[in-house]
Scaffold this motif. Structure first.
Motif, short mmCIF file in Angstrom:
data_model
loop_
_atom_site.label_atom_id
_atom_site.label_comp_id
_atom_site.label_asym_id
_atom_site.label_seq_id
_atom_site.Cartn_x
_atom_site.Cartn_y
_atom_site.Cartn_z
N LYS A 190 -3.83 13.15 -2.54
CA LYS A 190 -2.68 12.54 -1.89
C LYS A 190 -2.45 13.19 -0.54
CE LYS A 190 1.12 10.00 -1.73
NZ LYS A 190 1.11 8.52 -1.71
N THR A 191 -2.36 12.35 0.50
CA THR A 191 -2.26 12.82 1.88
C THR A 191 -0.98 12.32 2.53
OG1 THR A 191 -4.67 12.83 2.07
CG2 THR A 191 -3.42 12.84 4.14
N ALA A 192 -0.40 13.13 3.39
CA ALA A 192 0.78 12.72 4.14
C ALA A 192 0.65 13.19 5.58
CB ALA A 192 2.05 13.30 3.52
N VAL A 193 1.35 12.50 6.48
CA VAL A 193 1.44 12.89 7.89
C VAL A 193 2.81 13.50 8.12
CG1 VAL A 193 1.43 12.11 10.28
CG2 VAL A 193 -0.12 11.05 8.63
N VAL A 194 2.82 14.70 8.66
CA VAL A 194 4.05 15.33 9.11
C VAL A 194 4.08 15.18 10.62
CG1 VAL A 194 5.38 17.47 9.20
CG2 VAL A 194 4.00 16.95 7.17
N SER A 195 5.01 14.35 11.11
CA SER A 195 4.97 13.91 12.50
C SER A 195 6.00 14.60 13.37
CB SER A 195 5.17 12.39 12.58
OG SER A 195 5.33 11.98 13.93
N THR A 196 5.51 15.28 14.39
CA THR A 196 6.37 15.81 15.45
C THR A 196 6.05 15.07 16.76
OG1 THR A 196 4.77 17.63 15.66
CG2 THR A 196 6.80 18.09 14.47
N SER B 250 -0.28 2.06 4.58
CA SER B 250 1.11 1.87 4.15
C SER B 250 1.71 3.21 3.74
CB SER B 250 1.16 0.91 2.97
OG SER B 250 0.59 1.51 1.82
N ALA B 251 3.02 3.18 3.49
CA ALA B 251 3.71 4.39 3.04
C ALA B 251 3.22 4.82 1.67
CB ALA B 251 5.21 4.15 3.02
N GLU B 252 2.76 3.88 0.88
CA GLU B 252 2.22 4.23 -0.45
C GLU B 252 0.88 4.96 -0.31
OE1 GLU B 252 3.35 1.14 0.31
OE2 GLU B 252 5.27 1.41 -0.74
N HIS C 141 8.15 4.61 4.86
CA HIS C 141 7.89 5.88 5.53
C HIS C 141 9.20 6.67 5.61
CE1 HIS C 141 3.69 5.35 6.47
NE2 HIS C 141 3.92 4.16 7.02
N LEU C 142 9.10 7.93 5.98
CA LEU C 142 10.22 8.84 5.80
C LEU C 142 10.60 9.54 7.10
CD1 LEU C 142 8.64 10.54 2.66
CD2 LEU C 142 10.54 8.90 2.59
#
Length: 426
Positions: free
Chosen positions: A222-228, A247-249, A274-275
């Motif tokens: 499971k991968t996520a992007v932490v965006s600054t 997608s966010a999923e 998305h968050l």
């Protein structure tokens, strides 16, 4: 003169004095936000909310019986120009306080000016920490009030194992990602499960980068992007995610610089799910927030205009400044700085935010999911208020540093090992 005449004369004198005080020399409030350039998408609203706060305070009688006057300048998303405009506000316009900056590079640009001229800056945006300056009050989130809790949420609730740290190429994303990388590795995340990428301000061609993110997320974890990612570069970034079917999923993005104002200019369809991590959302259901939204939309003349986190930070900071000035009985910089520590005012999420000795405030932390209407549904929040840390516990060089601007310490970077003040940014 008989007694009655003396009393009448005294009453007239007092009334005249009160009238003079109400119409005396205005207290000038500087507003230092970009109204043009790449950051105008975010900063123009902060100029507007400051005008609203000044107007509302004047309806209450001003401060110390004097009216407030907002002095607005446009540093135009030009970082060196921020310093010039700050100097202009203080030396030429004679402001007693400044509310402004968004990016950390703009804040860094003005720090020497506020120190040299001994004026006060209220900085309303989340930032990378690693700083505590006597002349600055940080009302946005430090990393432990946004970035760290967001990672905790992704790990504990979303079961994320691989991490893309994507940011705009300047000090806030680089330092925040340095902290996050150290934090993730302290949790046992392998270096190969962390991808870091930086792009310039206003970056528009995201095809290759998003392809790389997609490939990185296809390793079975499971991968996520932490965006600054900051400013208007967010628009093509989210569009390219949608173009490539992410997608966010699949790969959720949690953003630290995308709020309601930025979403107002986007087709939110591809962003749903998305968050973002902030300390305030417009959707927060409190009487204080309802009143703030109503006042804002009446001031701006539109029921469509949204509120966001940095606006709340200005709301908190402005009310803290008013309270400190009234407690000090003067706008004198040194007296106001001394009076600021310990001041507590209502925030918009419920409860009170307080100014701490390190010039950071206490804040709740919220994670919100983007909805189709451009608002956020809160999916997670801290159980209480989180005090802002000026220095990160996850960087060896700053873990031993503390900040306390009260006497007798009066130091922004006190080394607890050496017992000395100094050696890092104050």
């Amino acid at each position: 003169m008989n007694f009655r005449m003396t009393v009448s004369a005294l009453a007239l004198s007092l009334a005249a004095g009160a009238a003079f005080a109400q119409s005396g020399e205005p207290i000038k409030v500087g507003v230092l936000h970009s109204l043009s350039g790449t950051m105008a998408i975010s900063e123009t609203t902060l100029k507007d909310v400051m005008l609203m706060l000044v107007e509302e305070q004047n309806k209450k009688g001003g401060v110390l019986g004097r009216p407030l006057e907002a002095v607005v300048v446009d540093p135009a998303s030009d970082w060196p120009l921020f310093a010039e405009k700050a100097r202009e506000l203080i030396q030429v316009s004679g402001v007693d306080v400044v509310f402004g900056c968004w990016t950390s590079v703009s804040r860094k640009s003005v720090l020497p000016v506020f120190e040299e001229l001994n004026s006060i800056l209220f900085y309303p945006v989340q930032y990378e920490g690693e700083e505590s300056q006597r002349n600055v009050f940080y009302t946005g989130a430090a990393p432990n009030q946004q970035a760290i809790p967001a990672v905790d949420y992704l790990r504990d609730v979303e079961s994320v194992e691989r991490w893309v740290l994507a940011g705009t190429d300047y000090v806030y994303p680089r330092t925040t990602n340095k902290i996050l990388e150290a934090y993730l590795q302290s949790l046992g995340v392998a270096p190969e499960d962390i991808m870091i990428n930086y792009t310039p301000f206003g970056h528009s061609d995201w095809q290759t980068i998003v392809s790389d993110i997609k490939a990185f997320g296809s390793a079975g974890k499971k991968t996520a992007v932490v965006s600054t990612i900051n400013g208007d570069a967010n628009v093509p970034f989210y569009k390219e995610l949608a173009n490539q079917g992410i997608s966010a999923e699949d790969i959720p993005v949690v953003a630290f610089s995308v709020g309601e104002e930025e979403l107002a200019g986007l087709d939110t369809g591809p962003l749903v799910g998305h968050l973002a991590a902030w300390n305030y959302f417009m959707s927060v259901d409190t009487p204080e927030n309802d009143e703030f939204i109503e006042a804002w939309q009446a001031f701006i003349g539109s029921e469509e205009r949204v509120t966001n986190d940095p606006m709340e930070a200005h709301y908190i900071g402005f009310n803290m400044w008013v309270k400190a000035v009234e407690a000090a009985g003067t706008t004198d910089t040194d007296a106001v700085i001394d009076a600021m520590v310990g001041v507590a005012v209502p925030n918009l999420s419920g409860g009170f935010s307080a100014m701490m000795p390190n010039h950071h405030i206490t804040k709740p932390v919220l994670v919100g999911e983007i909805q189709a209407d451009g608002q956020f549904e809160t999916v997670w929040e801290t159980s209480g208020l989180v005090p802002g840390d000026a220095w990160s516990d996850y960087l060896p060089e700053s873990a031993k540093i503390m900040s306390d601007w009260q006497a007798p310490m009066s130091c922004g970077n006190f080394n607890v090992e050496t017992g000395q003040c100094g050696g890092l940014n104050q």
